[in-house]
Design a protein around this motif. Structure first.
Motif, PDB file in Angstrom:
ATOM      1  N   LEU A  74       0.837  -1.210   0.000  1.00 23.33           N
ATOM      2  CA  LEU A  74       0.000   0.000   0.000  1.00 23.33           C
ATOM      3  C   LEU A  74       0.874   1.264   0.000  1.00 23.33           C
ATOM      4  O   LEU A  74       0.572   2.255  -0.658  1.00 23.33           O
ATOM      5  N   GLN A  90     -10.915  11.061   7.696  1.00 24.53           N
ATOM      6  CA  GLN A  90     -10.313   9.733   7.653  1.00 24.53           C
ATOM      7  C   GLN A  90      -8.811   9.781   7.397  1.00 24.53           C
ATOM      8  O   GLN A  90      -8.127   8.786   7.565  1.00 24.53           O
ATOM      9  N   MET A  91      -8.332  10.928   6.943  1.00 25.27           N
ATOM     10  CA  MET A  91      -6.917  10.979   6.585  1.00 25.27           C
ATOM     11  C   MET A  91      -6.118  11.956   7.442  1.00 25.27           C
ATOM     12  O   MET A  91      -5.010  12.331   7.095  1.00 25.27           O
ATOM     13  N   PHE A  93      -4.284  12.553  10.974  1.00 24.56           N
ATOM     14  CA  PHE A  93      -3.828  11.799  12.142  1.00 24.56           C
ATOM     15  C   PHE A  93      -2.673  12.476  12.861  1.00 24.56           C
ATOM     16  O   PHE A  93      -1.934  11.836  13.593  1.00 24.56           O
TER      17      PHE A  93
ATOM     18  N   ASN B 151      -9.246   2.975   8.322  1.00 24.08           N
ATOM     19  CA  ASN B 151      -9.025   4.127   7.448  1.00 24.08           C
ATOM     20  C   ASN B 151      -7.706   4.818   7.765  1.00 24.08           C
ATOM     21  O   ASN B 151      -6.980   5.234   6.869  1.00 24.08           O
ATOM     22  N   ILE B 152      -7.415   4.954   9.056  1.00 22.08           N
ATOM     23  CA  ILE B 152      -6.168   5.603   9.448  1.00 22.08           C
ATOM     24  C   ILE B 152      -4.971   4.758   8.992  1.00 22.08           C
ATOM     25  O   ILE B 152      -3.989   5.291   8.461  1.00 22.08           O
ATOM     26  N   HIS B 154      -4.885   2.794   6.445  1.00 20.63           N
ATOM     27  CA  HIS B 154      -4.753   3.002   4.996  1.00 20.63           C
ATOM     28  C   HIS B 154      -4.172   4.375   4.706  1.00 20.63           C
ATOM     29  O   HIS B 154      -3.292   4.516   3.860  1.00 20.63           O
ATOM     30  N   GLY B 155      -4.691   5.385   5.413  1.00 19.20           N
ATOM     31  CA  GLY B 155      -4.242   6.764   5.186  1.00 19.20           C
ATOM     32  C   GLY B 155      -2.748   6.900   5.396  1.00 19.20           C
ATOM     33  O   GLY B 155      -2.043   7.519   4.579  1.00 19.20           O
ATOM     34  N   ILE B 156      -2.241   6.301   6.467  1.00 22.75           N
ATOM     35  CA  ILE B 156      -0.804   6.394   6.769  1.00 22.75           C
ATOM     36  C   ILE B 156       0.010   5.688   5.688  1.00 22.75           C
ATOM     37  O   ILE B 156       1.008   6.220   5.198  1.00 22.75           O
TER      38      ILE B 156
END
Lengths: 225, 241
Positions: A74, A90-91, A93, B151-152, B154-156
């Protein structure tokens, strides 16, 4: 040169009878501008997730930059294809807007000056520099969306997918977004915009692909670079 | 077999209590077997056991770690005069693993239950509604938070961070990035929920009616009585071993 290729790709979500994406075959060049349209639930976001490897197709094959998608992690896909999700929360963090944009750059091993330069460049472009120390979760939806866009743009991917990027942003920043998308496209980045915002898509002027019930029903053909 | 959710709750309570009371691997094995039979009897989809694959490794590691801390029994592995692994240690490790399986399998019994019925059953068991409501909210939000966590992740990764190749000293940093937004989201959701509840007059009136109703049938009484008889018989048999 084909950058992303989908061959007879289908995907059905667990517990659903109808396929979200049905036998989609597409060929996307490296420096291409694409407008992906369709009604709610027509499979646009699912198609984006399939291209990004977030979902695995039950049938068909996806090839990214000459290799089957399954060969990439990924993180490797993320290096090639930037993705701005429909729901920006969702993105996010990190504990500050600045760190949110710097996050990917730090992991890429960029130096302090370069990180500062990119963060400032994109935040100033969208007039968000004054929010650099704010907690991203406390921003408005539109501001969150722009921060995610900045974070993805700063990584300079070869291809960019934006899912409903104009959903919550104001007219002024919409114009800015069009400007920067045109600019990065001229510099060699492919861009796919998934949207219902026809005004934005007209200004974006990309190859129009329209989806209905999981199928591609209209493809205006490859855009001439 | 269709039984009331309170019957299932009683069975879950019995299995969980027995798992905690007994330590002998043989007895725990029998309890696990009875537990699995109950799972089949209640027609719980057996595909759920596929999810156990991930836990088996964790249980095995836990079993090995536990076994190293028990010094009694015959030595199986020793370094000079120090016993590293003993027979009792191995048996203790197996017991721990079986206990985990029993607790997990007894929870599975409730898997094909309707959440509303579970809530109603708890209310009928005279558990204060505030506590029942908290359980309901907890159940409702588990998939939401799991989704957010994914989701986090995946986001990272889509920002170019390969989580499998993160250096050990940076692991903590990444996990802070993963969990802090989820914790923040939990707090934010809790605050919003409390406001919404106030706005809808939560607990304004002490009387609360329910659209659904549940009642115990003859089969429930039979199953409950049988469960208690089997439990008493097992306790008696173990005592006389």
């Amino acid at each position: 040169m084909t950058f992303i290729s989908l061959q007879e790709v289908s995907y059905t979500y667990n517990g659903r009878k109808e396929a979200a994406v049905k036998n989609v075959s597409l060929s996307i060049a490296e420096r291409e501008k694409i407008s992906l349209t369709g009604l709610n639930g027509s499979g646009k976001s699912t198609l984006a997730k399939l291209i990004l490897g977030l979902l695995k197709p039950q049938t068909g094959k996806i090839v990214l930059d000459g290799l089957p998608l399954g060969k990439y992690s990924l993180a490797k896909i993320g290096e090639k294809v930037g993705y701005v999700v429909q729901n920006p929360s969702q993105m996010l963090f990190n504990t500050s807007v600045f760190n949110e944009i710097a996050f990917g750059l730090k992991w890429k091993g960029k130096g302090k000056d370069e990180i500062f330069h990119f963060c400032k460049k994109y935040l100033e472009f969208f007039e968000l520099w004054h929010l650099r120390d704010e907690l991203p979760f406390n921003l408005s939806e539109g501001q969150k969306q722009l921060v995610v866009i900045c974070a993805v743009l700063a990584l300079q991917p070869r291809f960019l997918i934006l899912d409903e990027p104009t959903k919550s942003i104001d007219t002024f920043r919409k114009k800015r977004l069009i400007d920067i998308l045109q600019e990065i496209w001229h510099l060699g980045t492919g861009v796919m915009v998934i949207s219902h915002d026809m005004e934005f898509l007209t200004a974006f002027d990309g190859r129009r692909i329209h989806m209905e019930k999981g199928e591609v029903v209209e493809d205006a053909g490859r855009y001439q670079n | 077999m269709q039984v009331d959710i309170r019957t299932k709750l009683l069975i879950v309570a019995i299995f969980s209590a027995l798992a905690l009371v007994y330590q002998n691997p043989l007895i725990l094995g029998i309890i696990l077997l009875l537990n699995l039979l109950t799972v089949i009897l209640f027609r719980v989809p057996l595909q759920i056991f596929r999810e156990f694959k991930g836990f088996i490794y964790m249980y095995a590691v836990l079993m090995v770690i536990q076994s190293f801390f028990v010094r009694d029994g015959e030595p199986l592995l020793q370094l000079g005069n120090i016993y590293l692994l003993t027979t009792d240690g191995v048996l203790y490790g197996i017991s721990i693993m079986l206990r985990f399986f029993i607790l997990a399998c007894s929870g599975i019994i409730l898997l094909n239950c309707n959440t509303s019925e579970l809530i109603l059953a708890l209310v009928k068991l005279r558990i204060p509604y505030e506590i029942v409501f908290m359980i309901q909210v907890g159940i409702r939000f588990i998939p939401v938070f799991m989704g957010e966590l994914q989701n986090i992740f995946h986001g990272i990764q889509l920002r170019g961070v390969d989580l499998r190749r993160v250096y050990k000293r940076k692991v903590l940093k990444v996990y802070v990035s993963i969990f802090s937004p989820v914790i923040y989201s939990v707090l934010q959701k809790a605050e919003k929920l409390s406001i919404l509840l106030e706005l809808r007059g939560f607990r304004k009136s002490p009387a609360r009616t329910y659209y659904r109703d549940i009642s115990l049938s003859r089969i429930d009484y039979v199953v409950m009585t049988l469960s208690l008889i089997v439990t008493v018989a097992l306790i008696y048999a173990v005592r006389n071993l």
